[in-house]
Design a protein around this motif. Structure first.
Motif, PDB file in Angstrom:
ATOM      1  N   TYR B 240       0.875  -1.175   0.000  1.00 24.89           N
ATOM      2  CA  TYR B 240       0.000   0.000   0.000  1.00 24.89           C
ATOM      3  C   TYR B 240       0.909   1.221   0.000  1.00 24.89           C
ATOM      4  CZ  TYR B 240      -3.423   3.373   1.860  1.00 24.89           C
ATOM      5  OH  TYR B 240      -4.251   4.455   2.060  1.00 24.89           O
ATOM      6  N   THR B 248      -3.137   7.232  -3.270  1.00 27.00           N
ATOM      7  CA  THR B 248      -2.801   5.936  -2.695  1.00 27.00           C
ATOM      8  C   THR B 248      -2.942   4.848  -3.751  1.00 27.00           C
ATOM      9  OG1 THR B 248      -5.063   5.516  -1.980  1.00 27.00           O
ATOM     10  CG2 THR B 248      -3.651   6.669  -0.437  1.00 27.00           C
ATOM     11  N   TRP B 250      -2.647   0.420  -4.198  1.00 28.94           N
ATOM     12  CA  TRP B 250      -2.403  -0.823  -3.489  1.00 28.94           C
ATOM     13  C   TRP B 250      -2.485  -2.027  -4.412  1.00 28.94           C
ATOM     14  CZ3 TRP B 250      -6.609   2.339  -2.350  1.00 28.94           C
ATOM     15  CH2 TRP B 250      -7.881   1.812  -2.523  1.00 28.94           C
ATOM     16  N   PHE B 254      -4.258  -6.574  -1.227  1.00 30.12           N
ATOM     17  CA  PHE B 254      -3.975  -5.853   0.021  1.00 30.12           C
ATOM     18  C   PHE B 254      -5.224  -5.897   0.908  1.00 30.12           C
ATOM     19  CE2 PHE B 254      -3.523  -2.120   2.742  1.00 30.12           C
ATOM     20  CZ  PHE B 254      -2.245  -2.314   3.220  1.00 30.12           C
ATOM     21  N   ILE B 256      -7.512  -4.470   2.485  1.00 32.06           N
ATOM     22  CA  ILE B 256      -8.190  -3.206   2.726  1.00 32.06           C
ATOM     23  C   ILE B 256      -9.685  -3.498   2.856  1.00 32.06           C
ATOM     24  CG2 ILE B 256      -8.769  -2.489   0.360  1.00 32.06           C
ATOM     25  CD1 ILE B 256      -7.230   0.107   0.983  1.00 32.06           C
TER      26      ILE B 256
END
Lengths: 150, 257
Positions: B240, B248, B250, B254, B256
């Motif tokens: 990330y 951002t 990622w 990831f 999230i």
């Protein structure tokens, strides 16, 4: 059919999927709000408001690989209370698939930055001084003082 | 006290130039296990620190010790660092970056995570199943903080010290490591050029092993956005990234949301 997979390949998934996952999101998603929301809404909500009413700060539209994203931050008494998505990409099919993931994140992440009910914090703390000034240090102090609710 | 009250165990140890927080949520007495971990961390500091001129790594780095005379432990860690330099295409390379002791050997970017991964194994062996260890921002979690909840791991915001960029909700075992230069005086050298790297504001890597995640976080910080394609080829590890512009990025799995 069973022999299709190549044992030597280390790749787990197609590159295309990987690229789709590497979503480019506006800085609103990261809590980079102090930068993004420096510009006050021209509708003038923030100038002479009562202390308890919310002010709206509209961020600049941010270009992402899927299109333009624009959000508005609602601030009350200097505290971020909500994030409203004003515009987001929807034209392309890829965007439709990603919006469901990305846009809720725009809201929750920015709020989480201040509600901060976390157990621990990952960050680059290279020194004792850095630790002493860190959110992790505050969490540890709260725990050691007997606040075990976290 | 913990034995009598069966309260969770929380300990903070100043070691390795930072603070290590040990947060055990299992009920029971883990004081002896925590002592064991604390002793281990001080041993690692004494052996691997590049701030101590008398550590084995410092003495090897400045040429006072031959490779033949290194302990097995140090040999194994340095061998792992060579492998990591290979895997990261030289973006994490403990052998070509300037260390505080004046040498060009600094395995700290792997050692901190590696030592905490070992510490987690020690707690597991001692019967703890639900805990979190945080060593200067490198995090290892096991199990859950409480039966119905997951660990909420905040990722520090690169610009705002007391803000978070993201909160992960995860179940252990998982390692989370972040590289950044927001701390005063901190910089990360690109081993390929010898110059400080400035592509990203922060890079976080998750995965099964904190030593590897620690090294990968450094490598990812050096690689910049190119790391997104690279990390897809590292099974079990995700990244990330936060840019200086605040965007951002990622990798596909990831953890999230």
């Amino acid at each position: 059919m069973a022999a299709r997979s190549r044992p030597t390949s280390r790749r787990r998934r197609p590159a295309r999927v990987a690229r789709l996952g590497a979503l480019v999101v506006s800085c609103a998603a990261t809590g980079g709000l102090t930068l993004l929301f420096a510009k006050v809404d021209p509708s003038g909500a923030s100038a002479n408001v009562a202390p308890s009413s919310a002010s709206g700060f509209v961020g600049d539209p941010v270009a992402t690989v899927y299109g333009s994203v624009q959000v508005q931050a609602q601030v009350r008494d200097g505290v971020l209370v909500d994030v409203v998505v004003l515009a987001y990409p929807s034209a392309r099919s890829a965007s439709v698939a990603t919006n469901a993931l990305v846009l809720p994140q725009l809201r929750t992440q920015a709020l989480a930055s201040q509600s901060a009910r976390v157990h621990t914090v990952s960050g680059a703390t290279y020194t004792s001084e850095g630790y002493a000034r860190s959110l992790q240090s505050a969490l540890d102090n709260a725990r050691l003082a007997g606040a075990t609710k976290l | 006290m913990n034995a009598a009250t069966h309260e969770p165990t929380h300990h903070v140890e100043l070691v390795m130039g930072t603070a290590v927080s040990i947060d055990i949520r299992d009920r029971g007495s883990f004081a002896a296990r925590v002592d064991e971990v604390v002793a281990w961390l001080h041993h690692v500091d004494a052996t691997f620190s590049t701030y101590r001129n008398d550590s084995e790594v410092s003495r090897f780095g400045v040429g006072e010790l031959d490779a033949d005379h290194l302990s097995r432990e140090v040999q194994q860690v340095l061998a792992r660092c060579i492998e990591l330099a290979d895997v990261t295409n030289g973006c994490f390379d403990a052998f070509v970056v300037p260390a505080p002791n004046g040498s060009m050997l600094d395995p700290s970017g792997y050692v901190k995570g590696w030592s905490i991964e070992r510490a987690a194994q020690m707690l597991t062996a001692g019967g703890a199943a639900n805990f979190c260890i945080n060593a200067g921002g490198d995090v290892a979690v096991r199990g859950r903080p409480a039966p119905a909840t997951r660990w909420r791991v905040g990722i520090r915001h690169p610009d705002e010290r007391e803000m978070l960029a993201l909160v992960l909700e995860v179940e252990g075992p998982l390692a989370v490591a972040t590289s950044a230069t927001y701390e005063r005086g901190a910089h990360i050298i690109d081993p390929r050029t010898g110059a400080p790297t400035t592509h990203l504001a922060s890079a976080t890597v998750t995965g099964p092993d904190l030593g590897i995640a620690d090294a990968y976080a450094t490598a990812t910080f050096v690689m910049g956005l190119d790391a997104l394609a690279w990390i897809e080829d590292q099974p079990g590890y995700e990244a990330y990234l936060i840019t200086h512009e605040g965007t951002t990025h990622w990798s596909s799995a990831f953890p999230i949301g």
